[in-house]
Design a protein around this motif. Structure first.
Motif, PDB file in Angstrom:
ATOM      1  N   LYS B 153      -1.787 -42.946   3.907  1.00  9.72           N
ATOM      2  CA  LYS B 153      -0.798 -42.973   2.837  1.00  9.72           C
ATOM      3  C   LYS B 153       0.264 -41.857   2.938  1.00  9.72           C
ATOM      4  CE  LYS B 153      -0.205 -42.840  -2.144  1.00  9.72           C
ATOM      5  NZ  LYS B 153      -0.861 -42.696  -3.457  1.00  9.72           N
ATOM      6  N   PRO B 154      -0.155 -40.573   3.110  1.00  5.03           N
ATOM      7  CA  PRO B 154       0.887 -39.522   3.178  1.00  5.03           C
ATOM      8  C   PRO B 154       1.904 -39.770   4.294  1.00  5.03           C
ATOM      9  CG  PRO B 154      -1.322 -38.586   3.219  1.00  5.03           C
ATOM     10  CD  PRO B 154      -1.493 -40.075   3.321  1.00  5.03           C
ATOM     11  N   TYR B 155       1.385 -40.258   5.422  1.00  6.25           N
ATOM     12  CA  TYR B 155       2.282 -40.475   6.573  1.00  6.25           C
ATOM     13  C   TYR B 155       3.248 -41.613   6.284  1.00  6.25           C
ATOM     14  CZ  TYR B 155      -1.327 -37.685   8.717  1.00  6.25           C
ATOM     15  OH  TYR B 155      -2.201 -36.704   8.975  1.00  6.25           O
ATOM     16  N   VAL B 156       2.683 -42.706   5.774  1.00 15.58           N
ATOM     17  CA  VAL B 156       3.546 -43.873   5.523  1.00 15.58           C
ATOM     18  C   VAL B 156       4.605 -43.538   4.488  1.00 15.58           C
ATOM     19  CG1 VAL B 156       3.583 -46.200   4.575  1.00 15.58           C
ATOM     20  CG2 VAL B 156       1.802 -45.536   6.186  1.00 15.58           C
ATOM     21  N   SER B 157       4.166 -42.804   3.416  1.00 19.85           N
ATOM     22  CA  SER B 157       5.173 -42.524   2.393  1.00 19.85           C
ATOM     23  C   SER B 157       6.203 -41.540   2.922  1.00 19.85           C
ATOM     24  CB  SER B 157       4.510 -42.010   1.105  1.00 19.85           C
ATOM     25  OG  SER B 157       3.840 -40.813   1.393  1.00 19.85           O
ATOM     26  N   ALA B 158       5.785 -40.599   3.791  1.00 21.66           N
ATOM     27  CA  ALA B 158       6.775 -39.694   4.405  1.00 21.66           C
ATOM     28  C   ALA B 158       7.799 -40.504   5.195  1.00 21.66           C
ATOM     29  CB  ALA B 158       6.063 -38.699   5.319  1.00 21.66           C
ATOM     30  N   LEU B 159       7.281 -41.468   5.928  1.00 22.79           N
ATOM     31  CA  LEU B 159       8.189 -42.289   6.750  1.00 22.79           C
ATOM     32  C   LEU B 159       9.130 -43.100   5.843  1.00 22.79           C
ATOM     33  CD1 LEU B 159       8.432 -42.573   9.772  1.00 22.79           C
ATOM     34  CD2 LEU B 159       7.004 -44.620   9.666  1.00 22.79           C
ATOM     35  N   ARG B 160       8.585 -43.605   4.733  1.00 18.75           N
ATOM     36  CA  ARG B 160       9.420 -44.367   3.798  1.00 18.75           C
ATOM     37  C   ARG B 160      10.541 -43.510   3.239  1.00 18.75           C
ATOM     38  NH1 ARG B 160       5.973 -48.921   0.903  1.00 18.75           N
ATOM     39  NH2 ARG B 160       5.656 -50.090   2.832  1.00 18.75           N
ATOM     40  N   TRP B 161      10.138 -42.303   2.800  1.00 19.92           N
ATOM     41  CA  TRP B 161      11.145 -41.390   2.254  1.00 19.92           C
ATOM     42  C   TRP B 161      12.232 -41.093   3.278  1.00 19.92           C
ATOM     43  CZ3 TRP B 161      12.847 -40.005  -2.165  1.00 19.92           C
ATOM     44  CH2 TRP B 161      12.041 -40.123  -3.299  1.00 19.92           C
ATOM     45  N   PHE B 162      11.730 -40.827   4.466  1.00 22.93           N
ATOM     46  CA  PHE B 162      12.689 -40.517   5.535  1.00 22.93           C
ATOM     47  C   PHE B 162      13.700 -41.657   5.678  1.00 22.93           C
ATOM     48  CE2 PHE B 162      13.917 -41.192   9.960  1.00 22.93           C
ATOM     49  CZ  PHE B 162      14.554 -39.998  10.232  1.00 22.93           C
ATOM     50  N   THR B 163      13.195 -42.898   5.711  1.00 26.40           N
ATOM     51  CA  THR B 163      14.074 -44.053   5.887  1.00 26.40           C
ATOM     52  C   THR B 163      15.079 -44.156   4.740  1.00 26.40           C
ATOM     53  OG1 THR B 163      12.155 -45.149   6.839  1.00 26.40           O
ATOM     54  CG2 THR B 163      14.071 -46.529   6.368  1.00 26.40           C
ATOM     55  N   LEU B 164      14.558 -43.959   3.525  1.00 25.12           N
ATOM     56  CA  LEU B 164      15.445 -44.055   2.357  1.00 25.12           C
ATOM     57  C   LEU B 164      16.559 -43.023   2.426  1.00 25.12           C
ATOM     58  CD1 LEU B 164      13.227 -44.736  -0.776  1.00 25.12           C
ATOM     59  CD2 LEU B 164      15.254 -45.995  -0.001  1.00 25.12           C
ATOM     60  N   ILE B 165      16.151 -41.797   2.752  1.00 29.37           N
ATOM     61  CA  ILE B 165      17.137 -40.711   2.800  1.00 29.37           C
ATOM     62  C   ILE B 165      18.153 -40.977   3.905  1.00 29.37           C
ATOM     63  CG2 ILE B 165      17.404 -38.259   3.396  1.00 29.37           C
ATOM     64  CD1 ILE B 165      14.766 -37.881   1.739  1.00 29.37           C
ATOM     65  N   MET B 166      17.641 -41.459   5.033  1.00 23.40           N
ATOM     66  CA  MET B 166      18.557 -41.783   6.147  1.00 23.40           C
ATOM     67  C   MET B 166      19.568 -42.824   5.697  1.00 23.40           C
ATOM     68  SD  MET B 166      18.514 -40.258   8.987  1.00 23.40           S
ATOM     69  CE  MET B 166      19.315 -41.385  10.094  1.00 23.40           C
ATOM     70  N   LEU B 167      19.105 -43.862   5.005  1.00 24.27           N
ATOM     71  CA  LEU B 167      20.008 -44.931   4.556  1.00 24.27           C
ATOM     72  C   LEU B 167      21.059 -44.377   3.604  1.00 24.27           C
ATOM     73  CD1 LEU B 167      17.782 -48.087   3.960  1.00 24.27           C
ATOM     74  CD2 LEU B 167      19.733 -47.855   5.503  1.00 24.27           C
ATOM     75  N   ALA B 168      20.588 -43.571   2.642  1.00 21.67           N
ATOM     76  CA  ALA B 168      21.521 -43.017   1.658  1.00 21.67           C
ATOM     77  C   ALA B 168      22.556 -42.146   2.359  1.00 21.67           C
ATOM     78  CB  ALA B 168      20.748 -42.211   0.630  1.00 21.67           C
ATOM     79  N   LEU B 169      22.054 -41.263   3.230  1.00 20.31           N
ATOM     80  CA  LEU B 169      22.973 -40.383   3.954  1.00 20.31           C
ATOM     81  C   LEU B 169      23.956 -41.199   4.771  1.00 20.31           C
ATOM     82  CD1 LEU B 169      20.775 -37.426   5.257  1.00 20.31           C
ATOM     83  CD2 LEU B 169      22.712 -37.340   3.663  1.00 20.31           C
ATOM     84  N   GLY B 170      23.416 -42.270   5.404  1.00 21.97           N
ATOM     85  CA  GLY B 170      24.276 -43.120   6.250  1.00 21.97           C
ATOM     86  C   GLY B 170      25.407 -43.724   5.436  1.00 21.97           C
ATOM     87  N   VAL B 171      25.043 -44.303   4.271  1.00 22.91           N
ATOM     88  CA  VAL B 171      26.067 -44.947   3.448  1.00 22.91           C
ATOM     89  C   VAL B 171      27.118 -43.925   3.025  1.00 22.91           C
ATOM     90  CG1 VAL B 171      26.477 -46.052   1.213  1.00 22.91           C
ATOM     91  CG2 VAL B 171      24.616 -46.835   2.687  1.00 22.91           C
ATOM     92  N   CYS B 172      26.644 -42.746   2.562  1.00 23.63           N
ATOM     93  CA  CYS B 172      27.593 -41.706   2.163  1.00 23.63           C
ATOM     94  C   CYS B 172      28.480 -41.309   3.337  1.00 23.63           C
ATOM     95  CB  CYS B 172      26.849 -40.464   1.674  1.00 23.63           C
ATOM     96  SG  CYS B 172      26.041 -40.750   0.110  1.00 23.63           S
ATOM     97  N   GLY B 173      27.815 -41.127   4.494  1.00 23.17           N
ATOM     98  CA  GLY B 173      28.573 -40.694   5.688  1.00 23.17           C
ATOM     99  C   GLY B 173      29.636 -41.702   6.067  1.00 23.17           C
ATOM    100  N   ILE B 174      29.249 -42.986   6.037  1.00 26.53           N
ATOM    101  CA  ILE B 174      30.205 -44.018   6.420  1.00 26.53           C
ATOM    102  C   ILE B 174      31.399 -44.019   5.452  1.00 26.53           C
ATOM    103  CG2 ILE B 174      30.554 -46.527   6.565  1.00 26.53           C
ATOM    104  CD1 ILE B 174      27.593 -46.622   7.572  1.00 26.53           C
ATOM    105  N   GLY B 175      31.077 -43.909   4.158  1.00 23.14           N
ATOM    106  CA  GLY B 175      32.146 -43.863   3.161  1.00 23.14           C
ATOM    107  C   GLY B 175      33.064 -42.686   3.415  1.00 23.14           C
TER     108      GLY B 175
END
Lengths: 238, 473
Positions: B153-175
């Motif tokens: 669980k800790p690993y999977v949720s870390a990976l999930r968070w990472f993905t979410l943050i990457m997506l958010a950062l990506g969208v902001c960066g692209i904008g």
């Protein structure tokens, strides 16, 4: 000689009627295509002068309708001189085509040529006053004196003699004698006439070759010559 | 919805920057995700291996039931110190088992003897990571399979968070990239805006106005140069047209003035018929002059538009020149000049137009040559002295006379151009269109004109090209 003019421009129609009447033609005028076609069908004319741009029914249409029933010779008049117009006119059955502005004597020459076309062969011996021309032998005499003419001079004389009494423009002369079918802006014809005149009229009392200033030249025996048998050509053939 | 071609350059650039950013962010994100995942697996494996070694080490030393109880204690310690860890031991003897070795677990763990496995326990949110090892029998103890599992669980949720943050950062960066790109493009295109403003100030009243390339970047400098070149050509054409209009007006106004004046004078009081006749005749001459100018102008205009149909035939040029010479024979004779035709070549020509050009050239030569001199018409093939209509032709008329000053040579073929404006040829109808017509006829035949004058020898002529197979011949 009976002639029909179909032309809507009043000034043009009037001067053509007056000028041609003076030359011995019996002239009718129609001011629009429909009237023109009606007259052309009902009466017999020797030749018809037909304008292309007409109100109501244009010249091409008149010609097409006329050709269904009659083969009266037609000269078309137009201000447009593009090749396809010309082809169109001749294709529709016109016998000749004249572009405005045309000279009056040019029209006269074409009309006479059209009417002459149907007649018998031209004579080979011509007599104008005391001038005798043998077209076959290519020899000319005046008062039994043989005239010493060059080839071009004889060609010029023969042309003037065949159309005696008729004014020939420089353009017509250049085209007939030298096959130069454009306005050359040179005085070649003047010089040629001057030379011919020196030979055929120079030593003689009665002058036969006359200049009509601004129009051209005419060969005819004028007053005082008892052998005058050639008045204006239009009248003789009427 | 705006179509792509309606977008401004800045908008297009911003959109392209955004696309590029999307691509870069996606690539980097995928790569980082992959690296992180690999690291997590490796970390899980290390942890499982440590724990497995600890349990296996105890089990391996156990040879009796008493020792097994100690092993169970050790395992109990391990589990209680770390709630996310589960340990199972499985053997044929039920005494040597740890954990509720249900058959499902056994089956799940036994599927892989080596390496890591996954196991979804009932009621658990995420699967457990497992690692197992077979411990051989020792003393009373049978062979035991030891399985260790840790909760992912800790690993999977870390990976999930990472993905979410990457997506958010990506969208902001692209904008952000799109916005910055738009701004950069607008700043970068500012010289273009300046150029456009400058071009708007160009007006037909000042034809010599040009764009200033000095303050512009090199790319726009070239564009400005090209544009200024086009302006130069337009100005030259406009000036020519203007001069041409003035010439036409002059050439037509002169006879019109004569016509109106003479007619008014004639009508101002009663006249003799002979006087009126004179006026009419003079008027006729003026009218003919006007007709000639109009006809020549129409000819030139239609030739310029390629509106004149050529009726080309292959003929010996010498014959055509001779016919023109025959027409002008009297003029040559009067001037005491001789015409000599030099060379023989066959070419595809419209004979009537060719004769017209020859008449103009020869007439021109007769007017400018010294009386008694010789006029030479030189006929040459395009690439051989004698050719069979295949190589075009060159016709040159040479005369001896006063010659033409060099500054006039290039303009001799311009409409209404006269070398000497004051010179009038007495008795000639001459309005300065003759050589223009030669030029028009030459270009109708795919050729050009040329003129040369030195030491009193003036050569004027034109070339003729062979018609292309598709053109009317």
């Amino acid at each position: 000689m009976k002639l029909l003019i179909v032309e809507d421009e009043a000034k043009t129609a009037d001067y053509l009627r007056d000028g041609l009447a003076e030359q011995g033609w019996a002239v009718d005028v129609a001011r629009d295509g429909t009237t023109g076609l009606h007259l052309a069908r009902e009466l017999d004319y020797d030749v018809i002068v037909l304008d292309v741009m007409l109100p109501g029914m244009d010249g091409f249409a008149v010609l097409r309708e006329l050709r269904l029933r009659k083969q009266t010779p037609v000269i078309m008049l137009t201000a447009r001189d593009r090749i396809d117009d010309r082809v169109h006119g001749l294709g529709a059955g016109a016998d000749d085509y004249l572009v405005k502005p045309f000279s009056f004597i040019e029209l006269l020459a074409r009309l006479q040529a059209l009417v002459r076309r149907g007649r018998q062969q031209e004579p080979t011996e011509l007599q104008i006053g005391d001038l005798q021309i043998n077209l076959l032998a290519r020899r000319a005499f005046r008062d039994a004196t043989r005239l010493d003419l060059t080839g071009k001079e004889f060609a010029l004389l023969a042309l003037l003699a065949q159309r005696r009494g008729q004014i020939l423009s420089k353009t017509v002369i250049a085209a007939q004698v030298w096959d130069i079918n454009f306005d050359s802006h040179t005085n070649v014809v003047e010089v040629a006439i001057k030379r011919l005149r020196a030979k055929i009229d120079g030593p003689f009392r009665n002058k036969l070759l006359h200049t009509v200033r601004g129009m051209g030249y005419v060969l005819e025996a004028r007053e005082g010559d008892e052998d005058d048998d050639a008045p204006v050509a239009g009248r003789t053939s009427a | 919805m705006k179509r792509v071609r309606d977008l401004s350059i800045a908008q297009r650039l911003a959109a392209m920057f955004a696309l590029a950013a999307l691509l870069v962010f996606a690539l980097v994100g995928v790569a980082l995700y992959h690296v992180l995942q690999t690291q997590i697996v490796r970390y899980q494996h290390a942890e499982l291996a440590t724990k497995l070694r600890y349990v296996v080490g105890s089990v391996a030393l156990c040879e009796s039931r008493e020792r097994w109880l100690k092993v169970e204690d050790k395992v109990q310690n391990l589990i209680s110190s770390d709630r996310s860890t589960k340990v199972w031991a499985w053997s044929s003897n039920p005494d040597y088992r740890i954990g509720d070795g249900e058959p499902t677990i056994s089956a799940a763990t036994s599927r892989r003897d080596l390496g890591m496995g996954r196991l979804l326990l009932p009621g658990a949110e995420y699967p457990y990571r497992t690692l197992q090892e077979q411990v051989p029998a020792l003393g009373n103890r049978p062979a035991v399979r030891v399985s260790v599992a840790i909760d992912s669980k800790p690993y999977v949720s870390a990976l999930r968070w990472f993905t979410l943050i990457m997506l958010a950062l990506g969208v902001c960066g692209i904008g952000l990239v799109a916005l910055l790109g738009h701004w950069i493009a607008r700043v970068g295109l500012r010289p273009l805006q300046r150029l456009s403003n400058e071009a708007q100030t160009l007006s037909p009243s000042n034809l010599s106005q040009r764009l200033q390339p000095a303050q512009l970047p090199p790319e726009l400098g070239r564009l400005t140069g090209t544009f200024n070149g086009a302006l130069d050509r337009l100005e030259a054409a406009y000036t020519r047209l203007d001069a041409f209009n003035a010439d036409v007006a002059h050439e037509l106004r002169t006879p019109l003035t004569n016509l109106m004046g003479q007619t008014q004078v004639a009508l101002s009081r009663p006249r003799e018929a002979a006087q009126l006749e004179d006026v009419l005749q003079s008027n006729l001459e003026e009218l003919e002059r006007m007709r000639d100018i109009i006809n020549d102008m129409l000819f030139l205009s239609r030739a310029g538009q390629g509106d004149i149909a050529l009726d080309r035939v292959c003929v010996p040029l010498a014959e055509e020149v001779a016919k023109t010479g025959e027409f002008l024979e009297y003029l040559l004779e009067e001037a005491g000049m001789q015409l000599r035709i030099d060379g023989a070549v066959d070419a595809w020509i419209d004979t009537s137009l060719f004769r017209r050009a020859m008449t103009n050239l020869l007439h021109n030569a007769v007017q400018h040559a010294t009386p008694g001199s010789e006029i030479v018409v030189e006929l040459r093939g395009g690439d051989a002295a004698h050719s069979d209509c295949g190589s075009g032709a060159r016709v040159a008329v040479r005369n001896h006379g006063a010659g033409v000053p060099p500054q006039h040579l290039a303009r001799m073929f311009d409409r209404f151009y006269r070398v000497d404006a004051a010179r009038e040829h007495r008795g000639e109808r001459h309005h300065g269109l003759g050589l223009s017509i030669v030029k028009a006829i030459a270009s109708l035949h795919g050729g050009t004109v040329f003129a040369d004058s030195r030491e009193g020898r003036t050569t004027v002529g034109f070339s003729l090209a062979t018609p292309q197979p598709h053109s009317p011949a």
